[in-house]
Design a protein around this motif. Structure first.
Motif, PDB file in Angstrom:
ATOM      1  N   ALA A  14      40.066 -42.883  35.275  1.00  0.00           N
ATOM      2  CA  ALA A  14      40.479 -42.217  36.354  1.00  0.00           C
ATOM      3  C   ALA A  14      41.846 -41.385  35.911  1.00  0.00           C
ATOM      4  O   ALA A  14      42.095 -40.369  36.349  1.00  0.00           O
ATOM      5  CB  ALA A  14      40.821 -42.905  37.842  1.00  0.00           C
ATOM      6  N   ASN A  15      42.537 -42.077  34.982  1.00  0.00           N
ATOM      7  CA  ASN A  15      43.719 -41.406  34.549  1.00  0.00           C
ATOM      8  C   ASN A  15      43.316 -40.443  33.453  1.00  0.00           C
ATOM      9  O   ASN A  15      44.425 -39.875  32.897  1.00  0.00           O
ATOM     10  CB  ASN A  15      44.620 -42.591  33.933  1.00  0.00           C
ATOM     11  N   TYR A  16      42.164 -39.891  33.219  1.00  0.00           N
ATOM     12  CA  TYR A  16      41.951 -38.916  32.291  1.00  0.00           C
ATOM     13  C   TYR A  16      41.784 -37.592  33.010  1.00  0.00           C
ATOM     14  O   TYR A  16      41.660 -36.444  32.636  1.00  0.00           O
ATOM     15  CB  TYR A  16      40.748 -38.840  31.826  1.00  0.00           C
ATOM     16  N   ALA A  17      42.061 -37.899  34.654  1.00  0.00           N
ATOM     17  CA  ALA A  17      42.058 -36.385  35.330  1.00  0.00           C
ATOM     18  C   ALA A  17      43.114 -35.618  34.877  1.00  0.00           C
ATOM     19  O   ALA A  17      44.506 -36.064  34.737  1.00  0.00           O
ATOM     20  CB  ALA A  17      42.131 -36.740  36.970  1.00  0.00           C
ATOM     21  N   GLY A  18      42.957 -34.157  34.746  1.00  0.00           N
ATOM     22  CA  GLY A  18      43.901 -33.248  34.224  1.00  0.00           C
ATOM     23  C   GLY A  18      44.380 -33.054  32.916  1.00  0.00           C
ATOM     24  O   GLY A  18      44.882 -32.228  32.465  1.00  0.00           O
ATOM     25  N   ASP A  19      43.638 -34.125  32.022  1.00  0.00           N
ATOM     26  CA  ASP A  19      43.648 -34.100  30.626  1.00  0.00           C
ATOM     27  C   ASP A  19      42.663 -33.233  30.149  1.00  0.00           C
ATOM     28  O   ASP A  19      41.632 -33.134  30.450  1.00  0.00           O
ATOM     29  CB  ASP A  19      43.688 -35.472  29.889  1.00  0.00           C
ATOM     30  N   LEU A  20      43.021 -32.548  28.829  1.00  0.00           N
ATOM     31  CA  LEU A  20      42.014 -31.784  28.167  1.00  0.00           C
ATOM     32  C   LEU A  20      41.195 -32.551  27.195  1.00  0.00           C
ATOM     33  O   LEU A  20      41.703 -33.265  26.436  1.00  0.00           O
ATOM     34  CB  LEU A  20      42.757 -30.626  27.296  1.00  0.00           C
ATOM     35  N   LEU A  21      40.002 -32.666  27.501  1.00  0.00           N
ATOM     36  CA  LEU A  21      39.069 -33.609  26.860  1.00  0.00           C
ATOM     37  C   LEU A  21      38.169 -32.774  25.905  1.00  0.00           C
ATOM     38  O   LEU A  21      37.896 -31.694  25.972  1.00  0.00           O
ATOM     39  CB  LEU A  21      38.242 -34.296  27.667  1.00  0.00           C
ATOM     40  N   TYR A  22      37.599 -33.559  24.654  1.00  0.00           N
ATOM     41  CA  TYR A  22      36.950 -32.966  23.856  1.00  0.00           C
ATOM     42  C   TYR A  22      35.728 -33.729  23.613  1.00  0.00           C
ATOM     43  O   TYR A  22      35.837 -34.998  23.547  1.00  0.00           O
ATOM     44  CB  TYR A  22      37.578 -32.750  22.443  1.00  0.00           C
ATOM     45  N   THR A  23      34.306 -33.089  23.339  1.00  0.00           N
ATOM     46  CA  THR A  23      33.209 -33.790  23.560  1.00  0.00           C
ATOM     47  C   THR A  23      32.520 -33.717  22.172  1.00  0.00           C
ATOM     48  O   THR A  23      32.625 -32.614  21.483  1.00  0.00           O
ATOM     49  CB  THR A  23      32.246 -33.396  24.712  1.00  0.00           C
ATOM     50  N   TYR A  24      31.728 -34.718  21.836  1.00  0.00           N
ATOM     51  CA  TYR A  24      31.024 -34.687  20.573  1.00  0.00           C
ATOM     52  C   TYR A  24      29.475 -35.599  20.855  1.00  0.00           C
ATOM     53  O   TYR A  24      29.423 -36.191  21.674  1.00  0.00           O
ATOM     54  CB  TYR A  24      31.513 -35.439  19.596  1.00  0.00           C
TER      55      TYR A  24
END
Length: 212
Positions: free
Chosen positions: A180-190
């Motif tokens: 839940a604390n990833y909300a608002g963070d820029l994430l990168y996917t592989y």
């Protein structure tokens, strides 16, 4: 004085700058010793340290993924060190002394297994990242049983979330829960694939996005 027998990430014995190498059970390893204030800092030393620091920061949260993705390169070195060598050679960007990892060119898995077709990621569902791809199991050396290796990297938190066994090529998708604390963070996917007999594909960078 340290000696490098097989390149910068293989066969390093002793200390070169703040990089310390050794061998454990026949496996070469490296680690970085924190610099002291009194340590001479030439431009070259600073640049090399910054490149190593950026690479380590990127790879450390992804160790589980790397242990599978680079296991076939872990010959007299760890899978982690093999990944370090790849990133330092091919995925460092920036202007000295400010170096960073180029996420789009960073391989977190490397191998001969066919890779992904038409990968995409969705960030619209709160607390989840949705992965999708096109089934290419009818291609040469690609099988229906190949497992998708999925990863979400969060540089702000210096963390990653991965799933290594949740789906196969023919499933064409998987929803990966993120904290839940990833909300608002820029994430990168592989994404990459691994076969039943242990072959792996090159990883593919998909995209970046923000979940709510």
């Amino acid at each position: 004085m340290g000696k490098i027998a097989q390149g910068i990430l293989g066969g390093l014995s002793g200390k070169v700058g703040n990089i310390i190498g050794g061998s454990w059970k026949g496996i070469d390893y490296i680690r970085i010793k924190p610099s002291s204030v009194a340590n001479p800092r030439t431009v070259g030393q600073v640049n090399q340290r910054n490149k190593f620091s950026a690479t380590l920061e990127f790879l450390q949260p992804n160790k589980d993924f790397l242990n599978v993705g680079y296991k076939n390169f872990a010959i007299k070195k760890t899978a982690f060190n093999a990944a370090m060598s790849e990133i330092l050679a091919n995925a460092i960007t920036g202007v000295a002394p400010d170096f960073t990892v180029d996420y789009e060119n960073a391989l977190l898995s490397k191998g001969t297994l066919p890779g992904v077709l038409d990968p995409a990621a969705s960030y619209t569902t709160p607390g989840q990242v949705g992965f999708s791809w096109t089934d290419n199991s009818t291609g040469i050396n690609a099988l229906e049983t190949d497992k998708a290796m999925l990863l979400v990297y969060n540089p702000a938190k210096k963390e990653s979330v991965a799933n290594m066994v949740g789906s196969t090529r023919v499933d064409e998708g998987f929803s990966l829960a993120v904290p839940a604390n990833y909300a608002g963070d820029l994430l990168y996917t592989y994404i990459a694939f691994v076969s039943i007999d242990g072959k792996v594909s090159n990883s593919s960078y998909i995209s970046s996005g923000v979940v709510s």
